[in-house]
Structures are given as C-alpha cells and as structure tokens.
Design a protein around this motif. Sequence first.
Motif, PDB file in Angstrom:
ATOM      1  N   VAL A 121      21.315  55.862  34.885  1.00 55.48           N
ATOM      2  CA  VAL A 121      20.112  56.691  34.796  1.00 55.48           C
ATOM      3  C   VAL A 121      19.158  56.362  35.944  1.00 55.48           C
ATOM      4  O   VAL A 121      18.603  57.258  36.593  1.00 55.48           O
ATOM      5  CB  VAL A 121      19.414  56.484  33.439  1.00 55.48           C
ATOM      6  CG1 VAL A 121      18.049  57.183  33.419  1.00 55.48           C
ATOM      7  CG2 VAL A 121      20.292  57.016  32.310  1.00 55.48           C
ATOM      8  N   ALA A 122      18.972  55.077  36.219  1.00 57.39           N
ATOM      9  CA  ALA A 122      18.058  54.669  37.285  1.00 57.39           C
ATOM     10  C   ALA A 122      18.561  55.108  38.654  1.00 57.39           C
ATOM     11  O   ALA A 122      17.770  55.489  39.525  1.00 57.39           O
ATOM     12  CB  ALA A 122      17.866  53.151  37.257  1.00 57.39           C
ATOM     13  N   THR A 123      19.873  55.072  38.856  1.00 55.73           N
ATOM     14  CA  THR A 123      20.436  55.491  40.143  1.00 55.73           C
ATOM     15  C   THR A 123      20.228  56.983  40.380  1.00 55.73           C
ATOM     16  O   THR A 123      19.826  57.407  41.469  1.00 55.73           O
ATOM     17  CB  THR A 123      21.924  55.146  40.218  1.00 55.73           C
ATOM     18  OG1 THR A 123      22.098  53.726  40.069  1.00 55.73           O
ATOM     19  CG2 THR A 123      22.522  55.571  41.555  1.00 55.73           C
ATOM     20  N   VAL A 124      20.518  57.779  39.362  1.00 49.59           N
ATOM     21  CA  VAL A 124      20.299  59.227  39.484  1.00 49.59           C
ATOM     22  C   VAL A 124      18.813  59.516  39.697  1.00 49.59           C
ATOM     23  O   VAL A 124      18.432  60.325  40.561  1.00 49.59           O
ATOM     24  CB  VAL A 124      20.825  59.962  38.235  1.00 49.59           C
ATOM     25  CG1 VAL A 124      20.428  61.437  38.274  1.00 49.59           C
ATOM     26  CG2 VAL A 124      22.337  59.827  38.155  1.00 49.59           C
ATOM     27  N   PHE A 125      17.977  58.843  38.926  1.00 50.33           N
ATOM     28  CA  PHE A 125      16.528  59.020  39.072  1.00 50.33           C
ATOM     29  C   PHE A 125      16.071  58.638  40.476  1.00 50.33           C
ATOM     30  O   PHE A 125      15.329  59.372  41.131  1.00 50.33           O
ATOM     31  CB  PHE A 125      15.804  58.171  38.028  1.00 50.33           C
ATOM     32  CG  PHE A 125      14.312  58.115  38.217  1.00 50.33           C
ATOM     33  CD1 PHE A 125      13.515  59.194  37.886  1.00 50.33           C
ATOM     34  CD2 PHE A 125      13.705  56.973  38.731  1.00 50.33           C
ATOM     35  CE1 PHE A 125      12.134  59.150  38.067  1.00 50.33           C
ATOM     36  CE2 PHE A 125      12.334  56.923  38.915  1.00 50.33           C
ATOM     37  CZ  PHE A 125      11.541  58.006  38.582  1.00 50.33           C
TER      38      PHE A 125
END
Length: 277
Positions: A132-136
């Motif tokens: 999630v953090a990478t996509v964000f």
Amino acid sequence: MTTAALTAEPRARLADLVAAEWIKLWSLRSTAGTLLLTALAVLGLNVGTAWDQVRYWDVMPPADRAEFIAEGLSLMTAYTSNGAMVLLLAVGAWGAVTVTGEYGTGLIRTTFVAVPARGSVMAAKALVVAAVATVFGALLAAVSFWATQAQYAGQHAGVTIGHPGALRLVVASALLAPVAALTGMAVGALLRHSAFSVVAATVLLLIVPAMLSTRRHWTAVFANAMPYRAWSTLTERPDIAALQPYPATHGGAWLVLACWAAAAVLVTALAVRHRDQ
C-alpha cells in the motif's frame, strides 16, 4: 474435538494471512484519512513552491531565468525537502499505528490464538503495508512531478521525466513511503504503544538525521545511513552534492533504503515471537 482433528487442521496459507491483514488495514479509520491528508500536505508544499517561483518569474533577471531553464532547476520543486519530511513523519506514524492499533484493541491476542505462527502474521502485515505504501508513494511522486512541472509550462521552464536525474528523483521519492511505513511498523512492534511509537518513529526518521552533522567523518557516515539523507543524496543537484566534504554515492543511498526496509521487516517479525502477546 479430538487431538487427531486438531493435528490435521491445515496451517494458514500466506495468501489467507495477506487477505486478513488487508481487511484489518482498511478497517482502521486512520488509514484512508492519514494517506489522504499526507498526499494533500505533500502536494501542497511541492506545488506551492513551484507556484511561488512562477509567481515571481517576471521579476527575475533575464540571465537568471535563462540559467534556471538551462540547468533544469524546476526539478528541485518536483519533491521538496519539506514534502519529504512531512511524508516521513506521517507515513512513519501510520506504519506504527498499523501494529499498535491491534495491541490497543486487543485484537492481536485473537490473531495470535488463531494463527500461532506470529512471524508469518507479521510478515503478511508487513507485505500489505509495504504494498500500500509503495503504490501510495509512487502515485504521490508521479503526481507531484507532473503538477510541479506543469506550473512552468508558460515559461517553458519545466522538465520531462527524461531529464537527467528526474527519474531517479521520482523513484527515490516513491520508495521513501514504504521505508517510512516499515520503519514505523518495526518501532510499533517493539514498543506496542501508539503514542510512544509515533514519537519514537519521528525521532528516528527526522530528529536523529537533523542532529548528525555531515561536516565530520563519523557523523557523516551515520547521517548518510539514514533514510532522509539517502533520499537527499539521490535527489539533490550535483553541484550541491559536490560541496559536501563526505558525500554519499547514489549506489550507497539505494542500498541504505533497501537495508532499512529489510531490517524493519526482520525486526517486526522477530519482535513478537517471544513476548506475552
């Protein structure tokens, strides 16, 4: 239920653990709110800096405007240091809460009773948070780059992703989010208290790098080993980097980000193995 039946019960698969952690992550009210506010704050700082430069473009001497365009200085607003610090603060705190939130509600006890393999549970949680953090981070870095450079369209001063250093800046800025989130998770797994974990993550990611001087060899070594300084190395202008007495290399900076992410996952998984809950 007989002992044989208990023995025959299948172990939880990683896919099942990941699915469960995905549901738990988005059931936290802080997840969507934190990411949305973080994106608005970072974009506001970056786009606002570009807007401020464009606002005073006409009062700049012609020679300065020509140098600005020739050197591609608009790239420096694509992701500002203030934006990076806000990202580290907010996403690091969010990463900590993804762990401490379960300790606060007692849900972690239920989880570990259902799945005694604590390391696997935390590995699945880390995988979901990192994804999630990478996509964000990738979306935020890409939108920030596009939005800031669009500000300079009227002055023909923006740069494209093919400009030297542009892609490196976008990728480094995108990776800052998962590194911060995983570091926050590791702190949360160690301290298991939301307030203490948020403060500790902030100190680790922001205060410590600010206290380490890059003018002395040993403090520069430690400073260059911090995520914020690694990001700075990958995004700063070459002429600014040349002024550092103990500069870090781009390869070393990428390694720092990778090591922090890997070490954070390891700490998160090991921290819960031999504790009461």
